[in-house]
Design a protein around this motif. Structure first.
Motif, PDB file in Angstrom:
ATOM      1  N   ALA A  42      84.569  29.509  37.696  1.00  0.00           N
ATOM      2  CA  ALA A  42      83.084  29.894  37.879  1.00  0.00           C
ATOM      3  C   ALA A  42      82.025  27.869  37.697  1.00  0.00           C
ATOM      4  O   ALA A  42      81.141  28.396  38.551  1.00  0.00           O
ATOM      5  CB  ALA A  42      82.296  30.550  36.615  1.00  0.00           C
ATOM      6  N   ALA A  43      82.343  27.644  36.712  1.00  0.00           N
ATOM      7  CA  ALA A  43      82.301  26.047  37.137  1.00  0.00           C
ATOM      8  C   ALA A  43      82.224  25.726  38.301  1.00  0.00           C
ATOM      9  O   ALA A  43      81.034  24.829  38.932  1.00  0.00           O
ATOM     10  CB  ALA A  43      82.675  25.239  35.781  1.00  0.00           C
ATOM     11  N   LEU A  98      73.377  25.303  33.819  1.00  0.00           N
ATOM     12  CA  LEU A  98      73.836  25.680  32.525  1.00  0.00           C
ATOM     13  C   LEU A  98      73.506  26.950  32.562  1.00  0.00           C
ATOM     14  O   LEU A  98      73.613  28.307  32.328  1.00  0.00           O
ATOM     15  CB  LEU A  98      73.992  24.055  31.346  1.00  0.00           C
ATOM     16  CG  LEU A  98      73.994  25.170  30.053  1.00  0.00           C
ATOM     17  CD1 LEU A  98      75.322  25.552  29.974  1.00  0.00           C
ATOM     18  CD2 LEU A  98      73.611  24.476  28.728  1.00  0.00           C
ATOM     19  N   ARG A  99      72.133  26.964  32.298  1.00  0.00           N
ATOM     20  CA  ARG A  99      71.569  28.491  32.414  1.00  0.00           C
ATOM     21  C   ARG A  99      72.269  29.720  33.581  1.00  0.00           C
ATOM     22  O   ARG A  99      72.056  30.986  32.876  1.00  0.00           O
ATOM     23  CB  ARG A  99      69.860  29.041  32.445  1.00  0.00           C
ATOM     24  CG  ARG A  99      69.079  28.998  32.201  1.00  0.00           C
ATOM     25  CD  ARG A  99      67.475  29.647  31.974  1.00  0.00           C
ATOM     26  NE  ARG A  99      66.873  28.356  33.274  1.00  0.00           N
ATOM     27  CZ  ARG A  99      66.016  27.065  32.831  1.00  0.00           C
ATOM     28  NH1 ARG A  99      67.287  26.562  31.921  1.00  0.00           N
ATOM     29  NH2 ARG A  99      65.913  26.086  33.738  1.00  0.00           N
ATOM     30  N   LYS A 100      72.173  28.999  34.530  1.00  0.00           N
ATOM     31  CA  LYS A 100      73.035  29.684  35.739  1.00  0.00           C
ATOM     32  C   LYS A 100      74.434  30.249  34.958  1.00  0.00           C
ATOM     33  O   LYS A 100      74.414  31.395  35.161  1.00  0.00           O
ATOM     34  CB  LYS A 100      73.483  28.927  37.313  1.00  0.00           C
ATOM     35  CG  LYS A 100      73.292  29.864  38.309  1.00  0.00           C
ATOM     36  CD  LYS A 100      73.384  28.823  39.312  1.00  0.00           C
ATOM     37  CE  LYS A 100      74.416  29.961  39.893  1.00  0.00           C
ATOM     38  NZ  LYS A 100      73.852  29.478  41.392  1.00  0.00           N
ATOM     39  N   ARG A 134      71.112  13.352  27.080  1.00  0.00           N
ATOM     40  CA  ARG A 134      70.001  14.942  27.457  1.00  0.00           C
ATOM     41  C   ARG A 134      70.556  15.808  28.210  1.00  0.00           C
ATOM     42  O   ARG A 134      70.696  15.116  29.248  1.00  0.00           O
ATOM     43  CB  ARG A 134      68.797  15.209  26.467  1.00  0.00           C
ATOM     44  CG  ARG A 134      68.022  14.061  27.194  1.00  0.00           C
ATOM     45  CD  ARG A 134      66.748  13.994  26.447  1.00  0.00           C
ATOM     46  NE  ARG A 134      66.025  13.746  27.291  1.00  0.00           N
ATOM     47  CZ  ARG A 134      65.100  13.465  28.713  1.00  0.00           C
ATOM     48  NH1 ARG A 134      65.935  14.117  29.435  1.00  0.00           N
ATOM     49  NH2 ARG A 134      64.480  12.663  28.988  1.00  0.00           N
ATOM     50  N   LEU A 135      69.970  17.280  28.114  1.00  0.00           N
ATOM     51  CA  LEU A 135      70.591  17.717  30.054  1.00  0.00           C
ATOM     52  C   LEU A 135      68.997  17.056  30.325  1.00  0.00           C
ATOM     53  O   LEU A 135      67.873  17.000  30.031  1.00  0.00           O
ATOM     54  CB  LEU A 135      70.761  18.685  29.674  1.00  0.00           C
ATOM     55  CG  LEU A 135      71.997  19.443  28.341  1.00  0.00           C
ATOM     56  CD1 LEU A 135      71.601  21.555  28.894  1.00  0.00           C
ATOM     57  CD2 LEU A 135      72.755  18.591  29.462  1.00  0.00           C
ATOM     58  N   THR A 136      69.434  16.435  31.506  1.00  0.00           N
ATOM     59  CA  THR A 136      68.130  16.983  32.300  1.00  0.00           C
ATOM     60  C   THR A 136      67.203  17.945  32.929  1.00  0.00           C
ATOM     61  O   THR A 136      68.496  19.232  32.768  1.00  0.00           O
ATOM     62  CB  THR A 136      68.298  15.681  34.560  1.00  0.00           C
ATOM     63  OG1 THR A 136      69.935  16.736  34.786  1.00  0.00           O
ATOM     64  CG2 THR A 136      68.574  14.545  33.536  1.00  0.00           C
ATOM     65  N   ALA A 137      66.552  18.462  33.576  1.00  0.00           N
ATOM     66  CA  ALA A 137      66.387  19.556  34.235  1.00  0.00           C
ATOM     67  C   ALA A 137      67.027  20.578  34.657  1.00  0.00           C
ATOM     68  O   ALA A 137      67.344  21.683  35.142  1.00  0.00           O
ATOM     69  CB  ALA A 137      64.904  19.467  35.147  1.00  0.00           C
ATOM     70  N   GLU A 138      67.620  19.466  36.374  1.00  0.00           N
ATOM     71  CA  GLU A 138      68.489  19.713  37.088  1.00  0.00           C
ATOM     72  C   GLU A 138      70.120  20.727  35.803  1.00  0.00           C
ATOM     73  O   GLU A 138      70.518  21.164  35.818  1.00  0.00           O
ATOM     74  CB  GLU A 138      69.298  18.930  37.604  1.00  0.00           C
ATOM     75  CG  GLU A 138      70.528  19.741  38.729  1.00  0.00           C
ATOM     76  CD  GLU A 138      70.273  20.520  39.839  1.00  0.00           C
ATOM     77  OE1 GLU A 138      71.283  21.155  40.307  1.00  0.00           O
ATOM     78  OE2 GLU A 138      68.970  21.456  39.935  1.00  0.00           O
ATOM     79  N   GLY A 139      70.483  19.530  35.355  1.00  0.00           N
ATOM     80  CA  GLY A 139      71.337  20.282  33.888  1.00  0.00           C
ATOM     81  C   GLY A 139      71.003  21.223  33.471  1.00  0.00           C
ATOM     82  O   GLY A 139      72.172  22.396  32.936  1.00  0.00           O
ATOM     83  N   GLU A 140      69.937  21.556  33.016  1.00  0.00           N
ATOM     84  CA  GLU A 140      69.615  22.804  32.153  1.00  0.00           C
ATOM     85  C   GLU A 140      69.818  24.569  32.883  1.00  0.00           C
ATOM     86  O   GLU A 140      69.958  24.805  32.797  1.00  0.00           O
ATOM     87  CB  GLU A 140      68.189  22.420  31.349  1.00  0.00           C
ATOM     88  CG  GLU A 140      68.047  21.887  30.759  1.00  0.00           C
ATOM     89  CD  GLU A 140      68.103  21.611  29.068  1.00  0.00           C
ATOM     90  OE1 GLU A 140      67.890  23.671  29.225  1.00  0.00           O
ATOM     91  OE2 GLU A 140      67.247  21.651  27.833  1.00  0.00           O
TER      92      GLU A 140
END
Length: 159
Positions: free
Chosen positions: A48-49, A127-129, A118-124
């Motif tokens: 998945a990653a 990760l959420r997906k 810390r996570l960026t908006a793209e990282g968030e």
């Protein structure tokens, strides 16, 4: 001369202790099945990653930063401990993830020698997906894993 073979009776506590130390075939099967299910989940997670264009280690880093940070940045040293990797390996991982726009590196205001991430908006977003499909997979295999854990508890393997 005949040798007398008399059996000495062991106290009940010693017998119970010995019985608890024995591993039955059914326990080996349950343990093998449990490890198999865990390996299948890890293989699913790694696949998945990769579909999300992340390495499994990058996915685990995103999850660790989000899951263990309590909405505060995590130090590179803490991230290394969470990922069970060496500090210099974590530094390289942070550099790559920063270049991909998944995390941002910050100077620790209390100790300028430490780097925080810390996570960026793209990282968030990524990760959420990934977390959503991981929850779906866990939901599908959760009953089997729960049953196996209950077996270990019933058999006295888990205290």
């Amino acid at each position: 001369m005949a040798i007398s073979r008399t059996r000495t009776r062991q106290p009940a506590k010693a017998q119970a202790s010995r019985a608890a130390d024995e591993v039955r075939d059914v326990d080996y099967r349950a343990l093998a099945q449990f490890r198999y299910e865990l390996r299948k989940f890890v293989a699913f997670s790694e696949s998945a990653a990769r579909k999300e264009r992340l390495t499994p280690q990058q996915h685990q880093a995103l999850l660790s930063i989000k899951g263990f940070s309590k909405d505060k940045p995590v130090s590179v040293g803490e991230l290394a401990k969470l990922l069970l990797i060496r500090h210099h390996t974590a530094v390289e991982l942070v550099d790559r993830m920063s270049r991909l726009g998944l995390i941002v590196r910050l100077a620790d205001p209390d100790d300028r020698r430490r780097s925080l991430v810390r996570l960026t908006a793209e990282g968030e977003r990524r990760l959420r997906k990934l977390s959503k499909i991981h929850f779906e997979e866990l939901s599908a295999v959760g009953d089997a894993l729960t049953e196996m854990l209950q077996h270990f508890r019933r058999s006295g393997s888990l205290c």
